[in-house]
Design a protein around this motif. Structure first.
Motif, PDB file in Angstrom:
ATOM      1  N   ILE A 198     -54.034 -69.173   1.555  1.00 17.21           N
ATOM      2  CA  ILE A 198     -52.874 -68.989   2.418  1.00 17.21           C
ATOM      3  C   ILE A 198     -52.935 -70.026   3.532  1.00 17.21           C
ATOM      4  O   ILE A 198     -53.838 -69.988   4.381  1.00 17.21           O
ATOM      5  CB  ILE A 198     -52.848 -67.578   3.040  1.00 17.21           C
ATOM      6  CG1 ILE A 198     -52.825 -66.506   1.952  1.00 17.21           C
ATOM      7  CG2 ILE A 198     -51.657 -67.431   3.982  1.00 17.21           C
ATOM      8  CD1 ILE A 198     -51.569 -66.481   1.119  1.00 17.21           C
ATOM      9  N   PRO A 199     -52.010 -71.007   3.571  1.00 18.18           N
ATOM     10  CA  PRO A 199     -52.008 -72.000   4.652  1.00 18.18           C
ATOM     11  C   PRO A 199     -51.554 -71.357   5.958  1.00 18.18           C
ATOM     12  O   PRO A 199     -50.650 -70.517   5.968  1.00 18.18           O
ATOM     13  CB  PRO A 199     -51.011 -73.051   4.162  1.00 18.18           C
ATOM     14  CG  PRO A 199     -50.085 -72.286   3.248  1.00 18.18           C
ATOM     15  CD  PRO A 199     -50.921 -71.228   2.592  1.00 18.18           C
ATOM     16  N   VAL A 200     -52.191 -71.754   7.052  1.00 20.43           N
ATOM     17  CA  VAL A 200     -51.866 -71.193   8.364  1.00 20.43           C
ATOM     18  C   VAL A 200     -51.794 -72.310   9.395  1.00 20.43           C
ATOM     19  O   VAL A 200     -52.693 -73.152   9.480  1.00 20.43           O
ATOM     20  CB  VAL A 200     -52.922 -70.170   8.837  1.00 20.43           C
ATOM     21  CG1 VAL A 200     -52.497 -69.557  10.172  1.00 20.43           C
ATOM     22  CG2 VAL A 200     -53.136 -69.096   7.809  1.00 20.43           C
ATOM     23  N   CYS A 201     -50.711 -72.300  10.169  1.00 21.78           N
ATOM     24  CA  CYS A 201     -50.575 -73.236  11.289  1.00 21.78           C
ATOM     25  C   CYS A 201     -50.915 -72.481  12.573  1.00 21.78           C
ATOM     26  O   CYS A 201     -50.376 -71.398  12.830  1.00 21.78           O
ATOM     27  CB  CYS A 201     -49.162 -73.796  11.364  1.00 21.78           C
ATOM     28  SG  CYS A 201     -48.904 -74.936  12.745  1.00 21.78           S
ATOM     29  N   HIS A 202     -51.805 -73.061  13.376  1.00 21.05           N
ATOM     30  CA  HIS A 202     -52.255 -72.423  14.615  1.00 21.05           C
ATOM     31  C   HIS A 202     -51.668 -73.108  15.850  1.00 21.05           C
ATOM     32  O   HIS A 202     -52.214 -72.977  16.950  1.00 21.05           O
ATOM     33  CB  HIS A 202     -53.776 -72.447  14.689  1.00 21.05           C
ATOM     34  CG  HIS A 202     -54.459 -71.770  13.531  1.00 21.05           C
ATOM     35  ND1 HIS A 202     -54.786 -72.445  12.369  1.00 21.05           N
ATOM     36  CD2 HIS A 202     -54.853 -70.482  13.349  1.00 21.05           C
ATOM     37  CE1 HIS A 202     -55.375 -71.614  11.525  1.00 21.05           C
ATOM     38  NE2 HIS A 202     -55.428 -70.416  12.085  1.00 21.05           N
ATOM     39  N   ALA A 203     -50.549 -73.820  15.682  1.00 17.86           N
ATOM     40  CA  ALA A 203     -49.894 -74.456  16.829  1.00 17.86           C
ATOM     41  C   ALA A 203     -49.499 -73.395  17.854  1.00 17.86           C
ATOM     42  O   ALA A 203     -49.229 -72.245  17.499  1.00 17.86           O
ATOM     43  CB  ALA A 203     -48.660 -75.221  16.358  1.00 17.86           C
ATOM     44  N   PRO A 204     -49.467 -73.749  19.139  1.00 17.95           N
ATOM     45  CA  PRO A 204     -49.179 -72.759  20.189  1.00 17.95           C
ATOM     46  C   PRO A 204     -47.902 -71.949  19.949  1.00 17.95           C
ATOM     47  O   PRO A 204     -47.872 -70.742  20.257  1.00 17.95           O
ATOM     48  CB  PRO A 204     -49.070 -73.621  21.448  1.00 17.95           C
ATOM     49  CG  PRO A 204     -49.968 -74.785  21.172  1.00 17.95           C
ATOM     50  CD  PRO A 204     -49.812 -75.078  19.705  1.00 17.95           C
ATOM     51  N   ALA A 205     -46.882 -72.577  19.397  1.00 21.87           N
ATOM     52  CA  ALA A 205     -45.630 -71.841  19.159  1.00 21.87           C
ATOM     53  C   ALA A 205     -45.806 -70.717  18.151  1.00 21.87           C
ATOM     54  O   ALA A 205     -45.052 -69.742  18.151  1.00 21.87           O
ATOM     55  CB  ALA A 205     -44.556 -72.809  18.664  1.00 21.87           C
ATOM     56  N   PHE A 206     -46.824 -70.832  17.276  1.00 21.21           N
ATOM     57  CA  PHE A 206     -47.063 -69.837  16.238  1.00 21.21           C
ATOM     58  C   PHE A 206     -48.227 -68.904  16.571  1.00 21.21           C
ATOM     59  O   PHE A 206     -48.483 -67.965  15.817  1.00 21.21           O
ATOM     60  CB  PHE A 206     -47.364 -70.526  14.898  1.00 21.21           C
ATOM     61  CG  PHE A 206     -46.297 -71.483  14.450  1.00 21.21           C
ATOM     62  CD1 PHE A 206     -44.961 -71.140  14.512  1.00 21.21           C
ATOM     63  CD2 PHE A 206     -46.633 -72.731  13.953  1.00 21.21           C
ATOM     64  CE1 PHE A 206     -43.971 -72.016  14.083  1.00 21.21           C
ATOM     65  CE2 PHE A 206     -45.658 -73.617  13.524  1.00 21.21           C
ATOM     66  CZ  PHE A 206     -44.322 -73.266  13.588  1.00 21.21           C
ATOM     67  N   ALA A 207     -48.943 -69.180  17.636  1.00 23.44           N
ATOM     68  CA  ALA A 207     -50.187 -68.453  17.924  1.00 23.44           C
ATOM     69  C   ALA A 207     -50.250 -68.033  19.390  1.00 23.44           C
ATOM     70  O   ALA A 207     -51.137 -68.471  20.133  1.00 23.44           O
ATOM     71  CB  ALA A 207     -51.379 -69.319  17.558  1.00 23.44           C
ATOM     72  N   PRO A 208     -49.339 -67.170  19.843  1.00 25.34           N
ATOM     73  CA  PRO A 208     -49.286 -66.837  21.270  1.00 25.34           C
ATOM     74  C   PRO A 208     -50.513 -66.092  21.790  1.00 25.34           C
ATOM     75  O   PRO A 208     -50.741 -66.054  23.001  1.00 25.34           O
ATOM     76  CB  PRO A 208     -48.028 -65.963  21.376  1.00 25.34           C
ATOM     77  CG  PRO A 208     -47.820 -65.412  20.005  1.00 25.34           C
ATOM     78  CD  PRO A 208     -48.272 -66.500  19.071  1.00 25.34           C
ATOM     79  N   ASP A 209     -51.333 -65.502  20.885  1.00 29.29           N
ATOM     80  CA  ASP A 209     -52.501 -64.745  21.336  1.00 29.29           C
ATOM     81  C   ASP A 209     -53.824 -65.445  21.028  1.00 29.29           C
ATOM     82  O   ASP A 209     -54.892 -64.870  21.244  1.00 29.29           O
ATOM     83  CB  ASP A 209     -52.513 -63.353  20.679  1.00 29.29           C
ATOM     84  CG  ASP A 209     -51.284 -62.540  21.042  1.00 29.29           C
ATOM     85  OD1 ASP A 209     -50.846 -62.614  22.206  1.00 29.29           O
ATOM     86  OD2 ASP A 209     -50.746 -61.845  20.156  1.00 29.29           O
ATOM     87  N   LEU A 210     -53.764 -66.671  20.545  1.00 30.37           N
ATOM     88  CA  LEU A 210     -54.987 -67.367  20.160  1.00 30.37           C
ATOM     89  C   LEU A 210     -55.924 -67.565  21.351  1.00 30.37           C
ATOM     90  O   LEU A 210     -57.142 -67.353  21.245  1.00 30.37           O
ATOM     91  CB  LEU A 210     -54.645 -68.715  19.514  1.00 30.37           C
ATOM     92  CG  LEU A 210     -55.820 -69.555  19.005  1.00 30.37           C
ATOM     93  CD1 LEU A 210     -56.646 -68.783  17.988  1.00 30.37           C
ATOM     94  CD2 LEU A 210     -55.310 -70.862  18.390  1.00 30.37           C
ATOM     95  N   ASP A 211     -55.371 -67.943  22.492  1.00 31.67           N
ATOM     96  CA  ASP A 211     -56.209 -68.139  23.680  1.00 31.67           C
ATOM     97  C   ASP A 211     -56.862 -66.827  24.110  1.00 31.67           C
ATOM     98  O   ASP A 211     -58.033 -66.810  24.516  1.00 31.67           O
ATOM     99  CB  ASP A 211     -55.374 -68.708  24.841  1.00 31.67           C
ATOM    100  CG  ASP A 211     -55.003 -70.165  24.628  1.00 31.67           C
ATOM    101  OD1 ASP A 211     -55.650 -70.827  23.798  1.00 31.67           O
ATOM    102  OD2 ASP A 211     -54.051 -70.634  25.289  1.00 31.67           O
ATOM    103  N   ALA A 212     -56.119 -65.730  24.022  1.00 29.82           N
ATOM    104  CA  ALA A 212     -56.671 -64.426  24.418  1.00 29.82           C
ATOM    105  C   ALA A 212     -57.802 -64.003  23.485  1.00 29.82           C
ATOM    106  O   ALA A 212     -58.819 -63.456  23.932  1.00 29.82           O
ATOM    107  CB  ALA A 212     -55.566 -63.377  24.435  1.00 29.82           C
ATOM    108  N   VAL A 213     -57.639 -64.242  22.181  1.00 29.19           N
ATOM    109  CA  VAL A 213     -58.692 -63.916  21.220  1.00 29.19           C
ATOM    110  C   VAL A 213     -59.929 -64.760  21.503  1.00 29.19           C
ATOM    111  O   VAL A 213     -61.061 -64.255  21.484  1.00 29.19           O
ATOM    112  CB  VAL A 213     -58.204 -64.119  19.777  1.00 29.19           C
ATOM    113  CG1 VAL A 213     -59.356 -63.972  18.787  1.00 29.19           C
ATOM    114  CG2 VAL A 213     -57.096 -63.133  19.440  1.00 29.19           C
ATOM    115  N   ALA A 214     -59.731 -66.042  21.795  1.00 32.37           N
ATOM    116  CA  ALA A 214     -60.854 -66.928  22.097  1.00 32.37           C
ATOM    117  C   ALA A 214     -61.595 -66.460  23.351  1.00 32.37           C
ATOM    118  O   ALA A 214     -62.829 -66.410  23.382  1.00 32.37           O
ATOM    119  CB  ALA A 214     -60.363 -68.363  22.260  1.00 32.37           C
ATOM    120  N   ALA A 215     -60.840 -66.099  24.385  1.00 31.01           N
ATOM    121  CA  ALA A 215     -61.465 -65.625  25.621  1.00 31.01           C
ATOM    122  C   ALA A 215     -62.225 -64.322  25.382  1.00 31.01           C
ATOM    123  O   ALA A 215     -63.338 -64.134  25.898  1.00 31.01           O
ATOM    124  CB  ALA A 215     -60.404 -65.439  26.700  1.00 31.01           C
TER     125      ALA A 215
END
Length: 237
Positions: A100-117
């Motif tokens: 499954i291809p996944v794009c992690h660009a900010p527009a598609f990943a609004p919670d990525l920073d929170a998960v990382a933190a």
């Protein structure tokens, strides 16, 4: 296969309960049992529905109308369970994963920073860990084609959002607790969004309509925004 309780489920189904916890080994047994029941090709079985630690066996109406029809099915299931493990189970478990291809660009990943933190990692490390996982569809539910995936790295586990979103775009890849999943269609949801796939998971005009069925293996592959737009027909975020 021992340790399976058979319980009535409404008027036209039986529930085979293997356990009461989320565990990959238990879920693997659920899917092995589902394959064995489907391979038996009993004409009175309408549908087999796997869950995390249980399995629903839905019966055709004429079987339910017959006196003792559900009891007869329960007895047939006990005989099947007494037969031991299916040698085809290992081959089924080794089936190649669906990518499954996944794009992690900010527009598609609004919670990525929170998960990382939350994990104490960089966003690049979160993406790498998420894409390194060997996932299996434990079950589908919530919405048609929504796969609940086991195999998330424990470091990426994160509680659901305190306030769910009223609109989650189709294809959103998310984390909810110790699970990851993909929203097949736009709708509400409270999982942490870390990317989006251009792949259509549910299409009622496709046979079968669900791309990912219970028991399937899944791997995520990171792609950039250009590849996402090319694959999705240049849909806007």
């Amino acid at each position: 296969m021992s340790g399976v309780a058979i319980e009535p489920l409404g008027e036209d189904a039986l529930l085979l309960r293997l356990d009461r916890r989320i565990d990959p080994a238990v879920n693997a047994r659920v899917h092995a049992l589902a394959r064995r029941i489907e391979a038996a090709r009993w004409p009175w079985v309408r549908e087999v529905v796997p869950a995390y630690a249980s399995l629903a066996v839905c019966l055709a109406q004429d079987a339910c109308d017959d006196a003792g029809g559900i009891d007869a099915t329960a007895e047939a299931l006990r005989v099947l369970l007494a037969g031991g493990d299916d040698p085809d189970d290992a081959r089924a478990a080794a089936a190649p994963p669906i990518e499954i291809p996944v794009c992690h660009a900010p527009a598609f990943a609004p919670d990525l920073d929170a998960v990382a933190a939350h994990a104490g990692l960089s966003t690049a490390e979160v993406i790498a860990l998420h894409c390194a996982g060997d996932y299996r569809v434990a079950m589908t539910g919530f919405a048609p084609g929504f796969p609940y995936l086991l195999g998330l790295d424990p470091r990426l586990a994160m509680p659901r959002r305190g306030t769910p979103r009223t609109r989650v775009p189709a294809g959103s890849v998310a984390i909810g607790g110790a699970q990851t999943g993909i929203y097949p269609r736009e709708g509400p949801g409270g999982w942490q969004l870390i990317g989006r796939t251009p792949v259509t998971l549910f299409d009622p005009h496709r046979d079968p309509p669900c791309l990912l069925s219970a028991g399937a293996r899944v791997r995520f592959v990171a792609i950039d925004e250009d590849a996402f737009r090319a694959a999705s027909g240049d849909r806007a975020p």
